[in-house]
Every structure is written in C-alpha cells, then in structure tokens.
Write an enzyme that holds these catalytic residues in place. Structure first.
Site, PDB file in Angstrom:
ATOM      1  N   ARG A   1     -47.581  12.425  59.567  1.00 30.88           N
ATOM      2  CA  ARG A   1     -46.124  13.261  59.655  1.00 30.88           C
ATOM      3  C   ARG A   1     -45.137  12.281  59.970  1.00 30.88           C
ATOM      4  NH1 ARG A   1     -48.694  16.619  57.307  1.00 30.88           N
ATOM      5  NH2 ARG A   1     -49.002  18.890  58.055  1.00 30.88           N
TER       6      ARG A   1
ATOM      7  N   MET B   1     -58.784   7.634  64.123  1.00 29.62           N
ATOM      8  CA  MET B   1     -60.116   7.581  63.538  1.00 29.62           C
ATOM      9  C   MET B   1     -60.757   9.078  63.316  1.00 29.62           C
ATOM     10  SD  MET B   1     -61.643   5.551  61.451  1.00 29.62           S
ATOM     11  CE  MET B   1     -60.859   4.080  61.812  1.00 29.62           C
ATOM     12  N   GLY B   2     -59.794  10.068  62.821  1.00 30.81           N
ATOM     13  CA  GLY B   2     -60.502  11.201  62.398  1.00 30.81           C
ATOM     14  C   GLY B   2     -61.124  11.041  61.229  1.00 30.81           C
TER      15      GLY B   2
ATOM     16  N   HIS C   1     -44.113  13.590  50.023  1.00 34.68           N
ATOM     17  CA  HIS C   1     -45.275  14.308  50.823  1.00 34.68           C
ATOM     18  C   HIS C   1     -46.263  14.817  49.747  1.00 34.68           C
ATOM     19  CE1 HIS C   1     -46.103  16.610  54.857  1.00 34.68           C
ATOM     20  NE2 HIS C   1     -47.021  16.448  54.015  1.00 34.68           N
TER      21      HIS C   1
ATOM     22  N   ALA D   1     -49.702  13.462  49.621  1.00 33.77           N
ATOM     23  CA  ALA D   1     -51.075  12.923  49.849  1.00 33.77           C
ATOM     24  C   ALA D   1     -52.167  13.789  49.381  1.00 33.77           C
ATOM     25  CB  ALA D   1     -51.157  12.746  51.293  1.00 33.77           C
TER      26      ALA D   1
ATOM     27  N   THR E   1     -49.231   8.422  56.152  1.00 28.68           N
ATOM     28  CA  THR E   1     -49.632   9.661  55.350  1.00 28.68           C
ATOM     29  C   THR E   1     -49.690  10.720  56.278  1.00 28.68           C
ATOM     30  OG1 THR E   1     -51.714   9.023  55.031  1.00 28.68           O
ATOM     31  CG2 THR E   1     -50.372   8.781  53.159  1.00 28.68           C
TER      32      THR E   1
ATOM     33  N   GLU F   1     -37.714  16.041  56.304  1.00 26.72           N
ATOM     34  CA  GLU F   1     -38.102  16.476  54.790  1.00 26.72           C
ATOM     35  C   GLU F   1     -37.139  17.717  54.443  1.00 26.72           C
ATOM     36  OE1 GLU F   1     -42.488  16.524  54.408  1.00 26.72           O
ATOM     37  OE2 GLU F   1     -42.843  14.802  55.581  1.00 26.72           O
TER      38      GLU F   1
HETATM   39  C1  GLV Z   1     -50.111  18.097  54.618  1.00 26.30           C
HETATM   40  O1  GLV Z   1     -49.610  17.358  55.105  1.00 26.30           O
HETATM   41  C2  GLV Z   1     -51.192  18.540  55.360  1.00 26.30           C
HETATM   42  O2  GLV Z   1     -51.126  18.886  56.595  1.00 26.30           O
HETATM   43  O3  GLV Z   1     -52.149  19.001  54.915  1.00 26.30           O
END
Ligand code: GLV
Length: 327
Positions: free
Chosen positions: A238, A154-155, A285, A287, A236, A267
């Site tokens: 790692r 919960m960041g 990747h 996001a 989303t 990846e």
């Molecule tokens: C992308 O994956 C980030 O960590 O900004």
C-alpha cells in the site's frame, strides 16, 4: 426476492451473472467510484455490497447503514474498511486472499527487474530516438542473480516472492512481526533478521506488509539512510507504507539507486517529484491484474457476499468475532 446487493463498481461479467441469478442486484457498471454521499444513498436499502479498495467504509458510513450485513471487498487488502466499526455494527467483512498471491508476486518481481535493469528508462530513451548505437556502459544496472533480497512481511505474497528469488540464486533475508514457521524458513531458505539489518544488507527491499497504523511511513528518511546506495526499493503493498516525499528525495540525491512502485500515497495522484525521476518505475496499482486472477477475485467476493447473506460464515471472513467458533 433475493437479498439486495450493490456492486459498487465494474467487476467481471461472470461474477455479475452469478450474483444476478441469486440475488436482487444493483450494478454500477462503471470504473468510477461513487462519491461518498452517493455510495451511501445507493447502499441505504442494501444488505450486501461488492466493494473495491476505492470505496471507503468509515465508522460514520457503516453506522448510517442499518440494513447492511456484508461488505465483500474485491481485494486482499482491506484498509479502506473500518473493520472494528463494521464488527460493532454486526457487518461481516470479507476479502480475496490466495487467488492473487502468485500474480502479485510476479509483478513485484517484474518491478524489481525493471528497476534494477533500467527497463523503462532505457525504453523511454530508445522511443525518444536518442539511441546512437551500442555502448559499453549504456544503461548498466545491477545484477539480480546472487544478490540479497530483503522481504518485509513474510505472508503469502512475501513467500511467493521468496520462491521466485530462490530460482535466481538470491539470498533471502526477511523481517516480520511474527517469524515464519521453521519448515517455511527451511524450504524457502529464509533468514530472519532485525528490520535494520534487512535494510543495511539487502540489495533489493520488497514491501509486503498490510497498511495499519504501525506500518504507515515505515519507510522514510532514516530507513533510506540505512539502505545501500545501490539498493532498489519495491512496493506492491500500500502506498502510505512509504513516505513518498522522503523517497523522492532519497532517489534524487542517490541515497538509494532506484524504486519500483505499484501503489501510491494518494492514488490516483502521483507525487510530482517522483514523476520527474528516471530511476523509478511506476505502474498504476496493477499487481493482481491478470484477467484470470481478477476474474477469480470477483467470483470470490460474490461467493463471500452470498454466503454471508444466507446466514453462513463466509469463506474469507476477516472479522472472525462475528461468528465465534463454538467448538
Ligand atoms: C490490491 O491492492 C489488493 O489488496 O487486492
């Protein structure tokens, strides 16, 4: 002459311009990362680097770069950098938090939607010319509204996702090593639960933890067994937070219903078993990939690097020990 900076890979032009006006810049204008040895060679005379998550900074690498003073990563995650080793070698490490929070939460929600409502799968079906007309149970998925969302971590991004979930009348349960402040729990209508409870109660599980030794393969066979058979998993954060082979197995034998993945263990290689499955939505990747956000990330990294090279505490310093608070 200004400080010598390497931009290890292509970034937004406004950030290149900003850097070039203030430093002596070597720009690798390419989407391909330098192989490890070449990166070392290009960095050998540099004091700063604007790096990306595909650049690895191990103990060995930082030890071989005595002139390096700052690694400014264009990402919020920094698992590509051995921060402890950098600290020991007096190298500041910075990241790009906050600017990508909303954009990343948007994609987590998009993956949740796409997986729950079978968007990619039904589009593939339509494009392949298989659609013969409307059918009562064609591509039925699961409801998002009034369901339970479990957020692991919960960041900032977890909280931004919870805000979106509130708009869909979802019940939000969460788990984290550190409990969120009470006012945040109240405002976002969050219920803190043990990890196992989250897994067994959530219709959707979304991962928002950093990749550290304790979160590697946090989600594997025993965890999938605890989840509902109708549950959807979204990642989303790692890739290595999920054991991909175990996930492919769980999806194939319908231990869980579906997944939405933006990050992967190796990846850009994708576990071949995942590629064979219809009930997984895969994005490369992306996001934080809106033009506005990516541009802001590049500018932020540039500012961090220049600040550190001017002898200041950079705004987004990760290894705080380098600039101990005196007051
Ligand atoms: C992308 O994956 C980030 O960590 O900004």
């Amino acid at each position: 002459m200004g400080s010598r900076i390497l931009v290890s890979k292509r970034i937004y032009p406004e950030a290149v311009e900003y850097l070039c006006e203030r430093a002596d810049v070597e720009y690798h204008d390419s989407d391909k990362s330098y192989p490890a040895e070449e990166l070392l060679r290009h960095l050998s005379d540099k004091e700063g680097v604007i790096s990306q998550l595909t650049d690895r900074f191990s103990e060995e690498v930082v030890a071989a770069l005595p002139s390096l003073k700052v690694i400014a990563n264009v990402a919020v995650g920094f698992d590509n950098i051995d921060v402890e080793a950098a600290t020991r070698h007096g190298i500041a490490v910075t990241n790009t938090p906050d600017v990508l929070t909303q954009t990343t939460a948007d994609l987590a929600f998009a993956l949740l939607f796409a997986a729950a409502r079978r968007v990619s799968e039904s589009e593939r079906f339509l494009r392949a010319g298989h659609w013969q007309g409307w059918g009562i149970d064609q591509f039925c998925g699961s409801d998002i509204h009034h369901s339970t969302l479990g957020i692991l971590g919960m960041g900032r991004i977890g909280q931004a996702l919870a805000r979106r979930a509130n708009g869909f009348d979802m019940r939000v349960v969460y788990h984290d090593a550190v409990r969120a402040p009470e006012d945040i729990e109240q405002e976002l209508r969050l219920t803190f639960v043990p990890f196992e409870t989250l897994l067994s109660e959530a219709d959707f599980v979304s991962l928002h933890v950093p990749l550290v030794p304790t979160t590697r393969h946090l989600m594997s066979t025993p965890q999938f067994a605890l989840m509902k058979k109708t549950a959807v998993l979204v990642n989303t954060s790692r890739g290595p937070v999920i054991d991909e082979v175990a996930l492919a197995e769980a999806l194939a034998c319908e231990e869980i219903a579906a997944a939405g993945l933006d990050v992967f263990e190796n990846e850009p290689d994708i576990q071949p078993k995942l590629l064979e499955l219809e009930n997984v939505v895969l994005t490369p990747h992306i996001a934080s990939a809106s033009h506005t956000t990516r541009s802001k990330m590049c500018m932020m990294a540039a500012e961090n690097a220049l600040s550190a090279l001017a002898g200041n505490r950079p705004p987004n310093l990760i290894n705080q020990d380098l600039f101990p608070d005196l007051g």
